[in-house]
Write a protein that holds these residues in place. Sequence first.
Motif, PDB file in Angstrom:
ATOM      1  N   THR A 138       0.829  -1.209   0.000  1.00 43.54           N
ATOM      2  CA  THR A 138       0.000   0.000   0.000  1.00 43.54           C
ATOM      3  C   THR A 138       0.862   1.257   0.000  1.00 43.54           C
ATOM      4  N   LEU A 139       2.153   1.086  -0.214  1.00 44.09           N
ATOM      5  CA  LEU A 139       3.070   2.226  -0.279  1.00 44.09           C
ATOM      6  C   LEU A 139       2.840   3.014  -1.565  1.00 44.09           C
ATOM      7  N   SER A 140       3.239   4.280  -1.547  1.00 44.11           N
ATOM      8  CA  SER A 140       3.131   5.107  -2.741  1.00 44.11           C
ATOM      9  C   SER A 140       4.106   4.616  -3.810  1.00 44.11           C
ATOM     10  N   GLU A 141       3.882   5.040  -5.033  1.00 47.59           N
ATOM     11  CA  GLU A 141       4.752   4.618  -6.134  1.00 47.59           C
ATOM     12  C   GLU A 141       6.185   5.069  -5.894  1.00 47.59           C
ATOM     13  N   SER A 142       6.339   6.265  -5.338  1.00 48.42           N
ATOM     14  CA  SER A 142       7.684   6.788  -5.046  1.00 48.42           C
ATOM     15  C   SER A 142       8.395   5.910  -4.023  1.00 48.42           C
ATOM     16  N   ALA A 143       7.671   5.497  -2.974  1.00 46.85           N
ATOM     17  CA  ALA A 143       8.263   4.646  -1.941  1.00 46.85           C
ATOM     18  C   ALA A 143       8.594   3.266  -2.501  1.00 46.85           C
ATOM     19  N   ARG A 144       7.729   2.717  -3.351  1.00 41.21           N
ATOM     20  CA  ARG A 144       7.982   1.408  -3.936  1.00 41.21           C
ATOM     21  C   ARG A 144       9.273   1.387  -4.742  1.00 41.21           C
ATOM     22  N   SER A 145       9.513   2.462  -5.475  1.00 41.69           N
ATOM     23  CA  SER A 145      10.683   2.505  -6.353  1.00 41.69           C
ATOM     24  C   SER A 145      11.981   2.762  -5.594  1.00 41.69           C
ATOM     25  N   GLN A 146      11.888   3.267  -4.355  1.00 44.25           N
ATOM     26  CA  GLN A 146      13.096   3.634  -3.602  1.00 44.25           C
ATOM     27  C   GLN A 146      13.462   2.669  -2.484  1.00 44.25           C
ATOM     28  N   LEU A 147      12.567   1.768  -2.132  1.00 50.91           N
ATOM     29  CA  LEU A 147      12.794   0.920  -0.963  1.00 50.91           C
ATOM     30  C   LEU A 147      12.951  -0.550  -1.341  1.00 50.91           C
ATOM     31  N   LEU A 148      13.959  -1.181  -0.742  1.00 43.03           N
ATOM     32  CA  LEU A 148      14.173  -2.620  -0.850  1.00 43.03           C
ATOM     33  C   LEU A 148      13.956  -3.225   0.533  1.00 43.03           C
ATOM     34  N   PHE A 149      13.308  -4.372   0.605  1.00 43.67           N
ATOM     35  CA  PHE A 149      12.964  -4.975   1.894  1.00 43.67           C
ATOM     36  C   PHE A 149      13.735  -6.280   2.107  1.00 43.67           C
ATOM     37  N   ALA A 150      14.069  -6.524   3.379  1.00 41.68           N
ATOM     38  CA  ALA A 150      14.732  -7.778   3.741  1.00 41.68           C
ATOM     39  C   ALA A 150      14.534  -8.038   5.232  1.00 41.68           C
ATOM     40  N   LYS A 151      14.651  -9.319   5.619  1.00 44.05           N
ATOM     41  CA  LYS A 151      14.547  -9.707   7.027  1.00 44.05           C
ATOM     42  C   LYS A 151      15.943  -9.988   7.586  1.00 44.05           C
ATOM     43  N   LEU A 152      16.088  -9.793   8.891  1.00 46.50           N
ATOM     44  CA  LEU A 152      17.376 -10.069   9.548  1.00 46.50           C
ATOM     45  C   LEU A 152      17.126 -10.674  10.913  1.00 46.50           C
ATOM     46  N   ASP A 153      17.763 -11.803  11.172  1.00 43.87           N
ATOM     47  CA  ASP A 153      17.668 -12.463  12.475  1.00 43.87           C
ATOM     48  C   ASP A 153      18.569 -11.731  13.461  1.00 43.87           C
ATOM     49  N   GLY A 154      17.962 -11.033  14.423  1.00 44.07           N
ATOM     50  CA  GLY A 154      18.728 -10.254  15.390  1.00 44.07           C
ATOM     51  C   GLY A 154      19.597 -11.094  16.295  1.00 44.07           C
ATOM     52  N   ASN A 155      19.226 -12.382  16.508  1.00 45.36           N
ATOM     53  CA  ASN A 155      20.051 -13.277  17.322  1.00 45.36           C
ATOM     54  C   ASN A 155      21.306 -13.707  16.578  1.00 45.36           C
ATOM     55  N   LYS A 156      21.174 -13.882  15.283  1.00 46.95           N
ATOM     56  CA  LYS A 156      22.288 -14.358  14.467  1.00 46.95           C
ATOM     57  C   LYS A 156      23.316 -13.257  14.221  1.00 46.95           C
ATOM     58  N   PHE A 157      22.848 -12.019  14.138  1.00 48.50           N
ATOM     59  CA  PHE A 157      23.734 -10.883  13.857  1.00 48.50           C
ATOM     60  C   PHE A 157      23.654  -9.871  15.000  1.00 48.50           C
ATOM     61  N   VAL A 158      23.996 -10.333  16.195  1.00 49.25           N
ATOM     62  CA  VAL A 158      23.892  -9.506  17.401  1.00 49.25           C
ATOM     63  C   VAL A 158      24.793  -8.273  17.313  1.00 49.25           C
ATOM     64  N   ALA A 159      26.034  -8.465  16.864  1.00 48.62           N
ATOM     65  CA  ALA A 159      26.979  -7.350  16.800  1.00 48.62           C
ATOM     66  C   ALA A 159      26.484  -6.258  15.860  1.00 48.62           C
ATOM     67  N   PHE A 160      25.942  -6.672  14.723  1.00 46.97           N
ATOM     68  CA  PHE A 160      25.409  -5.700  13.756  1.00 46.97           C
ATOM     69  C   PHE A 160      24.259  -4.908  14.362  1.00 46.97           C
ATOM     70  N   VAL A 161      23.341  -5.610  15.016  1.00 46.91           N
ATOM     71  CA  VAL A 161      22.174  -4.958  15.601  1.00 46.91           C
ATOM     72  C   VAL A 161      22.581  -3.991  16.703  1.00 46.91           C
ATOM     73  N   GLU A 162      23.488  -4.417  17.566  1.00 44.10           N
ATOM     74  CA  GLU A 162      23.935  -3.555  18.662  1.00 44.10           C
ATOM     75  C   GLU A 162      24.716  -2.350  18.155  1.00 44.10           C
ATOM     76  N   ASP A 163      25.359  -2.488  17.012  1.00 50.32           N
ATOM     77  CA  ASP A 163      26.109  -1.382  16.432  1.00 50.32           C
ATOM     78  C   ASP A 163      25.200  -0.210  16.079  1.00 50.32           C
ATOM     79  N   TYR A 164      23.929  -0.509  15.855  1.00 52.51           N
ATOM     80  CA  TYR A 164      22.951   0.544  15.553  1.00 52.51           C
ATOM     81  C   TYR A 164      22.116   0.916  16.786  1.00 52.51           C
ATOM     82  N   GLY A 165      22.563   0.491  17.948  1.00 50.86           N
ATOM     83  CA  GLY A 165      21.894   0.883  19.186  1.00 50.86           C
ATOM     84  C   GLY A 165      20.581   0.179  19.436  1.00 50.86           C
ATOM     85  N   ILE A 166      20.398  -1.000  18.847  1.00 46.08           N
ATOM     86  CA  ILE A 166      19.151  -1.750  19.011  1.00 46.08           C
ATOM     87  C   ILE A 166      19.403  -2.925  19.945  1.00 46.08           C
TER      88      ILE A 166
END
Length: 274
Positions: A138-166
């Motif tokens: 339901t995103l706008s056409e502009s948002a569809r063309s600019q955004l790429l989506f992906a999932k990330l397992d926060g347990n598997k990549f703990v260091a990466f997640v913590e690096d962003y303060g999460i």
Amino acid sequence: LGWDEKAPLSGKAYNKIHDIAKQKRSSHFFFVTKDEEVKDLLCSSCTQAFLARFENGEKVMTYPFSLEDSSIEDIEAWISRYSFPHFKELDGSMFNSMANTKNQKMVVCIFDANKLDNQITRTYLESMGQLARPESTTLSESARSQLLFAKLDGNKFVAFVEDYGIDEETLPRTLVIDGTNSLYYEDVFAENDVETFLEQIVKGEARPHYDGIWKTPARSWRSFKRYMPWSLLLALLALSLLVFMCYLICWVELEDYDELEFSDDENKETKKEK
């Protein structure tokens, strides 16, 4: 490519896709079928040559315009736009490619794989999957063309997640990375209106944070708060050592100055006696 070599202008469509396939052979696989049953399975409503996109676990997508009437540039743009998976779990190589795609930002949906039975996690992934997929977004056409989506397992990549303060306890969370400009955008919690948040980013209304070396001060402050009160004690100890060193340096210099003054006075007294 589904085509009929006997159909009018079909050869024109074939030549276009053939030229594109040669240019993109290092990153894409192209196949051609003339089988009527296969063509009906892929696109039963297509009466002319068509181009279909395959992804495991996702619906088949077809190029929405006439291949014969479209330019090679338009067809290439459509292929490039949908080159990445709609909503797949990230690995290292895919992360680098998606995060550094020109004129596009990567929406990283961070979840806890140990909490897939949790209602919040399940609802979050379902809603983000709907936003990610072209047939349900339901995103706008502009948002569809600019955004790429992906999932990330926060347990598997703990260091990466913590690096962003999460913190792991706050998952699921949404992180948007603009790799070409070294920026990132962080949502607060998954229950927030993520769609509005993404639209604000595309419109330039959301406040970005600096990525890379520029986020070092913020990373240091988060680490300081995480390890309180031990970090405070360590900081006080370091400050005390610094003050002590300054005191020693100043005290030694003062002693040397006093000795020089005393030596000068002795020399003066000796000269007077002579």
